[in-house]
Design a protein around this motif. Sequence first.
Motif, PDB file in Angstrom:
ATOM      1  N   ASN A 658     -11.565  -1.134   2.547  1.00 46.65           N
ATOM      2  CA  ASN A 658     -12.674  -0.152   3.031  1.00 46.65           C
ATOM      3  C   ASN A 658     -12.869  -0.425   4.601  1.00 46.65           C
ATOM      4  O   ASN A 658     -13.651  -1.389   4.948  1.00 46.65           O
ATOM      5  N   PRO A 659     -12.483   0.537   5.468  1.00 47.77           N
ATOM      6  CA  PRO A 659     -12.659   0.237   6.783  1.00 47.77           C
ATOM      7  C   PRO A 659     -14.156  -0.118   7.104  1.00 47.77           C
ATOM      8  O   PRO A 659     -14.298  -0.669   8.454  1.00 47.77           O
ATOM      9  N   ALA A 660     -14.945   0.791   6.566  1.00 46.49           N
ATOM     10  CA  ALA A 660     -16.527   0.539   6.868  1.00 46.49           C
ATOM     11  C   ALA A 660     -17.104  -0.871   6.877  1.00 46.49           C
ATOM     12  O   ALA A 660     -17.789  -1.345   7.557  1.00 46.49           O
ATOM     13  N   VAL A 661     -16.592  -1.554   5.961  1.00 47.57           N
ATOM     14  CA  VAL A 661     -16.974  -2.887   5.485  1.00 47.57           C
ATOM     15  C   VAL A 661     -16.472  -3.912   6.761  1.00 47.57           C
ATOM     16  O   VAL A 661     -17.202  -4.520   7.496  1.00 47.57           O
ATOM     17  N   VAL A 662     -14.994  -3.722   7.206  1.00 48.79           N
ATOM     18  CA  VAL A 662     -14.789  -4.687   8.374  1.00 48.79           C
ATOM     19  C   VAL A 662     -15.597  -4.152   9.788  1.00 48.79           C
ATOM     20  O   VAL A 662     -15.518  -4.989  10.735  1.00 48.79           O
ATOM     21  N   THR A 663     -15.510  -2.912   9.633  1.00 47.18           N
ATOM     22  CA  THR A 663     -16.150  -2.282  11.057  1.00 47.18           C
ATOM     23  C   THR A 663     -17.829  -3.087  11.111  1.00 47.18           C
ATOM     24  O   THR A 663     -17.975  -3.441  12.183  1.00 47.18           O
TER      25      THR A 663
END
Length: 704
Positions: A658-663
């Motif tokens: 999930n890109p939102a987590v790493v962002t």
Amino acid sequence: MTSSIRFLMCAPDHYDVDYVINPWMEGNVHKSSRDRAVEQWQGLYHILKDRAVVDLVKAQPGVPDMVFTANAGLVLGNEVVLSRFFHKERQGEEPFFKQWFVEQGFTVHELPKDLPFEGAGDALLDREGRWLWAGYGFRSELDSHPYLAKWLDIEVLSLRLMDERFYHLDTCFCPLTDGYLLYYPPAFDSYSNRLIELRVPAEKRIIVDEKDAVNFACNAVNVNRVVIMNKATDGLKQQLKTAGFEVLETPLTEFLKAGGAAKCLTLRVTEPIIPDHRAIATIESRILRLEGHLLDSGLINRALDLIVEGGGSFQVLNFNLGEQRQSTSSAEVKVTAPSHEVMETLVSQLIDLGAVPPPQEVCDINTETVTLPGVAPDDFYVTTIYPTEVRVNCQWVKVQKQRMDGAIVVSNTPQGPIAQCKLLRDLQVGDRVIVGTEGIRTVRKTESREQRNTQEFSFMASGVSSERRVELVVEQIAWEMRQIRDQGGKVVVTAGPVVIHTGGGEHLARLIREGYVQALLGGNAIAVHDIEQSIMGTSLGIDMKRGVSVNGGHRHHLKVINTIRRCGSIANAVEQGVLTSGVLYECIKNRIPFVLAGSIRDDGPLPDTQMDLIKAQEEYARLIEGADLILMLSSMLHSIGVGNMTPAGVKMVCVDINPAVVTKLSDRGSVESIGVVTDVGLFLSLLVQQLDRLTSRYQVAQLV
């Protein structure tokens, strides 16, 4: 007619749209009709002549915008502050307006040459004479406002303009008789809107919508109970009528092409002085210093953008550019904000970038004493991840136990002053907590160009991308982990149950077994599903080898919880031979400390799960201490929590599909943090393979 109200106007003898200095001019260059402009100007002129005295200043060739006399200056009593135009296209107007004011007997005040201020276009008196509303953001600088307060002996309230269509205050804001206000709120930032609401009662605020705003309904002339404007909708006219005003519409469409209407075409030159007003400007200025590779790192741009976007303005006082490739640059910047509240917010953000006051400016931080346990003073400084130093007795003292979202407590000891981060819940009565932002600096690492550009195995720059080659990222992480292990360092892993579901459990177990992991952090779930896989061969009831559901498999996790509870602990289950493989097994066998933080959704939980949230946080923080690298594997809540506890300087890798987590983790701002958007099982498989390659290369090198 006889009137005590006087206006200054300028006939449109030379009016045209000759250039573009605002959005309204775009597409209108040389498209204005001189005849229609004269006709429309005459219409406004005669309306005003019937209600006030109108003086004229002679139009001059080469300055077509001189017709907009509102920008000539700001008048109060016999004093006038002459405009300093922002754009060179209008600067030619200044001497002509100055001559007119001098000839009329006004005392003329002139701002410093490079300090823009555009007169009554950006400064409007409350019609009861109680204060001056002053705009900034596009044409006038905030630093001009203290001059207005001093010269005119009046309180100045600063309003930040946000919409480039409404580049002057008088295009979206019109004070009216009896304390009423006609305005368009979206043209201002939240601070300015709050200030307006504090000063003008709700029943006297007349809000226009966008349809009226773009017709310059707020660019109106108010003479007693008459409001003269270009155009208004029936709804707005009814609002004004209800408030006791008569609306007179007069077409000014030719002047809208240049971004002006009724108010822009007039300057009221009879503004009476109210005896009880006072010179007050809530504006605050501070000087801050920045050091480092300011240009090529973009640091100076980020700092200046932050100031403007945060509602302030700046003046670069000194800039010393490094002469050699390795030399650092330095800059002294004067920061101005419309209030102490905004200044504190700006300075807090600039401190995060490494800004500091000049050494001679501050000798001691400000502190207040805690009077209630667990409650900080209102204006306490909130800490960041970056190493921080505070000024005590004219010396910089390093803050201990650095972490995000804490307070700084200062105490005196026989060995000297000590400063340390404390969470709010840990504050005790009598603690001296730092308040405000003076005397605080963060220590940011200055990298050389070689470190940033040519170091083959330097840890990756901060950022998040799903497009990077995962193999390349893994190669660098593997190299880093090998270095840390061989040097006796510390790697902490934060992992979620997805590690097990995706088949990554065996790889994580191997990393622990081979000494690459020195601590494990997670929740009840990763332990339950790891043990379920080890004992039952399933994860969430799915056979991990065949990838199919097992009949009754949804009960497996509860059965293994029950089994471990019967043993009394995970360690006892290992000792009794019940648990013989897996991530937690390797932790027990290799004496790797772990913490399982519980949550409200946990089944069981396992006897090792810490259900006291505060104790779990404390145990997490204890295991993070001394970490060189934190590997976050598909656990949003635990990863974000760990990120907030971790100071800058600790390398962090967040792996999640999930890109939102790493962002979210990247947004901490640490240059040592990266995000990898990929399947965590694939990542761990590649990581183990890469470590095997490094080991093989090392063995070959040893033989050679």
